[in-house]
Scaffold this active site. Structure first.
Site, PDB file in Angstrom:
ATOM      1  N   ASP A   1      12.427  66.386 -13.744  1.00 41.50           N
ATOM      2  CA  ASP A   1      13.213  65.210 -14.130  1.00 41.50           C
ATOM      3  C   ASP A   1      12.244  64.050 -14.382  1.00 41.50           C
ATOM      4  OD1 ASP A   1      12.427  64.322 -11.549  1.00 41.50           O
ATOM      5  OD2 ASP A   1      14.241  65.182 -10.684  1.00 41.50           O
TER       6      ASP A   1
ATOM      7  N   ASP B   1      11.361  59.952 -13.773  1.00 43.54           N
ATOM      8  CA  ASP B   1      11.605  58.744 -13.006  1.00 43.54           C
ATOM      9  C   ASP B   1      10.913  57.577 -13.696  1.00 43.54           C
ATOM     10  OD1 ASP B   1      12.858  60.159 -10.677  1.00 43.54           O
ATOM     11  OD2 ASP B   1      10.859  61.059 -10.564  1.00 43.54           O
TER      12      ASP B   1
ATOM     13  N   ASP C   1       4.318  58.266  -1.917  1.00 41.00           N
ATOM     14  CA  ASP C   1       3.871  59.218  -0.888  1.00 41.00           C
ATOM     15  C   ASP C   1       2.479  59.804  -1.146  1.00 41.00           C
ATOM     16  OD1 ASP C   1       4.955  60.656  -3.012  1.00 41.00           O
ATOM     17  OD2 ASP C   1       6.352  61.827  -1.802  1.00 41.00           O
TER      18      ASP C   1
HETATM   19  P1  ATP Z   1      10.009  66.538  -8.458  1.00 42.64           P
HETATM   20  O1  ATP Z   1      11.024  65.654  -9.144  1.00 42.64           O
HETATM   21  O2  ATP Z   1       9.250  67.415  -9.353  1.00 42.64           O
HETATM   22  O3  ATP Z   1      10.568  67.242  -7.277  1.00 42.64           O
HETATM   23  P2  ATP Z   1       8.792  64.015  -7.822  1.00 42.64           P
HETATM   24  O4  ATP Z   1       7.389  63.686  -7.417  1.00 42.64           O
HETATM   25  O5  ATP Z   1       9.274  63.406  -9.082  1.00 42.64           O
HETATM   26  O6  ATP Z   1       8.888  65.579  -7.832  1.00 42.64           O
HETATM   27  P3  ATP Z   1      11.032  62.752  -6.584  1.00 42.64           P
HETATM   28  O7  ATP Z   1      11.727  63.130  -5.319  1.00 42.64           O
HETATM   29  O8  ATP Z   1      11.757  62.887  -7.866  1.00 42.64           O
HETATM   30  O9  ATP Z   1       9.705  63.625  -6.608  1.00 42.64           O
HETATM   31  O10 ATP Z   1      10.523  61.268  -6.390  1.00 42.64           O
HETATM   32  C1  ATP Z   1       9.940  60.527  -7.445  1.00 42.64           C
HETATM   33  C2  ATP Z   1       8.748  59.725  -6.932  1.00 42.64           C
HETATM   34  O11 ATP Z   1       9.201  58.770  -5.949  1.00 42.64           O
HETATM   35  C3  ATP Z   1       7.682  60.539  -6.238  1.00 42.64           C
HETATM   36  O12 ATP Z   1       6.762  61.076  -7.153  1.00 42.64           O
HETATM   37  C4  ATP Z   1       7.046  59.510  -5.346  1.00 42.64           C
HETATM   38  O13 ATP Z   1       6.153  58.691  -6.049  1.00 42.64           O
HETATM   39  C5  ATP Z   1       8.229  58.651  -4.921  1.00 42.64           C
HETATM   40  N1  ATP Z   1       8.822  59.142  -3.654  1.00 42.64           N
HETATM   41  C6  ATP Z   1       9.860  59.994  -3.532  1.00 42.64           C
HETATM   42  N2  ATP Z   1      10.159  60.228  -2.242  1.00 42.64           N
HETATM   43  C7  ATP Z   1       9.306  59.482  -1.522  1.00 42.64           C
HETATM   44  C8  ATP Z   1       9.109  59.258  -0.136  1.00 42.64           C
HETATM   45  N3  ATP Z   1       9.870  59.893   0.771  1.00 42.64           N
HETATM   46  N4  ATP Z   1       8.134  58.412   0.237  1.00 42.64           N
HETATM   47  C9  ATP Z   1       7.371  57.772  -0.689  1.00 42.64           C
HETATM   48  N5  ATP Z   1       7.497  57.938  -1.993  1.00 42.64           N
HETATM   49  C10 ATP Z   1       8.448  58.767  -2.433  1.00 42.64           C
HETATM   50 MG    MG Z   2      11.214  63.510  -9.897  1.00 45.85          MG
END
Ligand code: ATP
Ligand code: MG
Length: 443
Positions: free
Chosen positions: A65, A67, A147
């Site tokens: 997805d 962001d 994170d």
């Molecule tokens: P994917 O969507 O492929 O699972 P993602 O890295 O995009 O991985 P998301 O859960 O969509 O993960 O979160 C988007 C972004 O928000 C992350 O890449 C990170 O930068 C931030 N993020 C998400 N959860 C946390 C958290 N618990 N603590 C700190 N930052 C976070």
């Molecule tokens: Mg994501």
């Protein structure tokens, strides 16, 4: 100040990689995400793709997805998009919807480190866990509160450059998954980051940096304070993301699995023959294969497999106390389901079919009379059959039984009777025959 192990943020200069020096192309960004990025930019706001989208595109993978990060406030975002909803308490986010695709738009936030803890908009528990986190900040502050370094890369829609404040590009190249800041503090703020570490390590095939790895075993117990619904979400992402086998191995390695599935973990830890672990591993392998082949998977089947060992043992106990197979399956299923709800909640739409899969296991042993015909009509038959197949693969159900069902399904209805016949013990042949003709004339 945020302490980043061997990286000192005071001396770390942000790096900007121009379009000509990285591989992210707009052709690989969804048109919905591009619309959001451009609309924000055209309204005069900063507008970046961030998180997994940037990380995965740099790795040449297809993002799950997209962001978006911006300096626009949630209400300002809402004013720009008709198809926008503000969600979240812990983080206030905007969801912009395009058909089935949702673009998550987040306002830049300041570091959630202790210095911000005194301000009223960051709420902590005694364990240091963040409950609310709505202090808006700059792009740079937003980078530091994320994170992992590889998750804190920003793609600027103005000039298509990538901005890196935290050394994420180098970590990405080296295949290192590194928490930003002091690992213990960051895990305490949000213990789910431990599960995210495992998930990203499994998915990206990267190695968790030793500093980020060290506190995992010691802090696992903090997961007990996380709402069961959030753990369900995280478990689903971990096990239904295509890398379940590695994820499971890592969870066990860091001793985190027991905070998610304590009953299963207990069985796995006590079992010497290695057979229950084979069953769980086989189920997860099967899940990964199905996903790789584009075959749908459901949390109901996954949970049925993850909890089967405790259910099976409970069933055995109940049967020793005199319960029938069906009764035992029913009672054990209910008990284990409600006990598990205290750790990772399971919405009804999944827990009901999960219990049906278990309940159908003893019923699959009935091969005489009308029972197998009724079984074929059951909406959960296919899942229950797949489950039986898994059980037989690890030697827990008879291969002969599975083969019987495999045949029974493919035979045309008129020929099925030969099987229900063959499946019946010789001395009781008469009764099934009668029933069979009844079934025939009825159908
Ligand atoms: P994917 O969507 O492929 O699972 P993602 O890295 O995009 O991985 P998301 O859960 O969509 O993960 O979160 C988007 C972004 O928000 C992350 O890449 C990170 O930068 C931030 N993020 C998400 N959860 C946390 C958290 N618990 N603590 C700190 N930052 C976070
Ligand atoms: Mg994501």
């Amino acid at each position: 100040m945020i302490n980043q192990g061997d990286i000192d943020p005071a001396t770390l200069q942000p790096v900007t990689i121009p379009r000509s020096e990285h591989a992210i192309s707009r052709a690989n960004i969804s048109s919905s995400a591009l619309k959001v990025l451009y609309r924000l930019k055209d309204a005069g706001f900063q507008s970046y793709l961030v998180g997994g989208g940037v990380r995965d595109l740099l790795l040449g993978r297809e993002p799950k997805d997209f962001d978006v990060g911006t300096d626009a406030r949630p209400e300002q975002i809402k004013d720009l998009f008709r198809n926008c909803r503000l969600i979240g308490r812990r983080f206030r986010l905007a969801h912009v919807r395009f058909g089935r695709e949702v673009i998550e738009v987040a306002t830049f936030r300041a570091a959630s480190a202790t210095e911000a803890a005194e301000t009223s908009d960051v709420a902590h528990t005694d364990e240091g866990r963040i409950l609310r986190d709505n202090v808006f900040g700059t792009l740079e502050e937003d980078a530091w509160r994320r994170d992992f370094t590889v998750n804190a890369l920003y793609y600027d829609i103005r000039d298509f450059s990538v901005v890196d404040y935290v050394g994420g590009l180098e970590d990405l190249k080296a295949g290192t998954l590194r928490l930003i800041g002091d690992p213990t503090q960051r895990y305490r703020e949000d213990p789910v980051r431990m599960l995210r570490a495992v998930r990203f390590a499994a998915k990206l095939g990267s190695r968790i940096h030793p500093d980020s790895e060290a506190p995992l075993q010691e802090l696992g117990h903090l997961l007990a304070d996380i709402p069961a619904a959030r753990l369900f979400e995280e478990v689903t992402k971990l096990f239904l993301g295509g890398c379940a086998v590695t994820g499971f191995e890592l969870l066990r390695h860091y001793d985190l699995f027991r905070y998610l599935f304590p009953m299963t973990d207990e069985v796995l830890s006590h079992e010497e023959q290695g057979f229950p672990i084979t069953f769980v591993a086989r189920a997860l392998e099967n899940t990964d294969t199905r996903l790789a082949e584009g075959i749908p998977v459901t949390p109901a089947f996954l949970y049925a497999a993850l909890l089967w060992e405790p259910v099976r043992l409970r069933m055995q106990e109940l049967q020793q106390q005199g319960a029938s197979g069906l009764e035992a399956a029913q009672i054990a299923g209910n008990q284990i389901t409600s006990e598990q709800q205290g750790f990772t909640s399971l919405p009804k739409r999944f827990s009901l079919p999960m219990r049906e899969i278990w309940m159908l296991q003893p019923r699959l042993e009935r091969r005489r009379g009308r029972a197998p015909y009724r079984m074929l009509e059951h909406p959960r038959f296919r899942a229950a059959y797949d489950f039986l197949l898994l059980r037989s693969e690890v030697g827990e159900a008879s291969k002969e039984l599975v083969d019987w069902w495999t045949q029974f399904q493919v035979l045309n209805p008129d020929d099925r009777a030969t099987l229900t016949d063959a499946g019946a013990p010789a001395k009781r042949r008469r009764r099934p025959r009668k029933r069979r003709s009844a079934a025939k004339s009825g159908g």
